[in-house]
Every structure is written in structure tokens, then in C-alpha cells.
Design a protein around this motif. Sequence first.
Motif, short mmCIF file in Angstrom:
data_model
loop_
_atom_site.label_atom_id
_atom_site.label_comp_id
_atom_site.label_asym_id
_atom_site.label_seq_id
_atom_site.Cartn_x
_atom_site.Cartn_y
_atom_site.Cartn_z
N ALA A 38 47.51 44.39 19.29
CA ALA A 38 48.87 44.17 19.78
C ALA A 38 48.89 44.08 21.30
N GLU A 39 48.13 44.93 21.96
CA GLU A 39 48.10 44.88 23.42
C GLU A 39 47.42 43.61 23.91
N GLU A 88 47.44 40.70 22.33
CA GLU A 88 48.42 39.63 22.13
C GLU A 88 49.53 39.70 23.18
N TRP A 89 49.91 40.91 23.56
CA TRP A 89 50.94 41.09 24.59
C TRP A 89 50.44 40.50 25.92
#
Length: 111
Positions: A43-44, A46-47
Motif C-alpha cells: 500500500a505504501e 502504491e501510495w
Amino acid sequence: MSLSNSASFIQPNGSSSDADEIDSLPSESTDSTTSDDEYVSDAEREWRESLQQLELLLTMILVPFAGKYFGRKCAYWGWAKFMEWKYPVEVVVSSPKMFKAAGAVEAAASL
């Protein structure tokens, strides 16, 4: 009590690598040390990628478009003020909506 107090603190002689590890950090890399990239979650990651894409969108499309639009608007305003100062003419924009739309179309034409 034949041993003195200082004799009890003597360390036994070992190999030189053991002495190095005692005096400083271990010389061999251990499995417990991992890089920071391994701890980054999906997730990080992709962020960060989405922030990079937004930055590219901003720097490659939005900033040049806004610069051209407001630059033209400023140039038209400055030219109108110069003409009113230099010559006895009055510069009037008959249709402000058409003026803004034409500026937007001209700014987007070369992008």
C-alpha cells in the motif's frame, strides 16, 4: 585467597575474530538485518507511485497550461494599460466569457 581481585576480570584468549566481535559490531552480516525496502508494504509503495504520477501530471500538464493561460491574460491586461497610457484609446472586452474561453483554447492549442 591467593587470587587477587584483578585476576578475576581477565578474559580468556580466543580467536582474533571473537575479540573483534566483542570490541565492536559483528563483522558478519546477520539474517536479522534487512533493508528498509523490504519493510515497505504494498500500500505504501502504491501510495508513493500515485504521488509520483500526480507530481508528473502537475509539472508536465497543469503548470504549463496555467502559466500560458495567466501569462496571456497578464499580457493582454498589460497591453491594454499601455495602450490607454500611450494613446487616447479605451480597450474594452465586449464578452468576458468569450475572452476567457479564447484564452483557454489558445493556451491548450500547443500542448
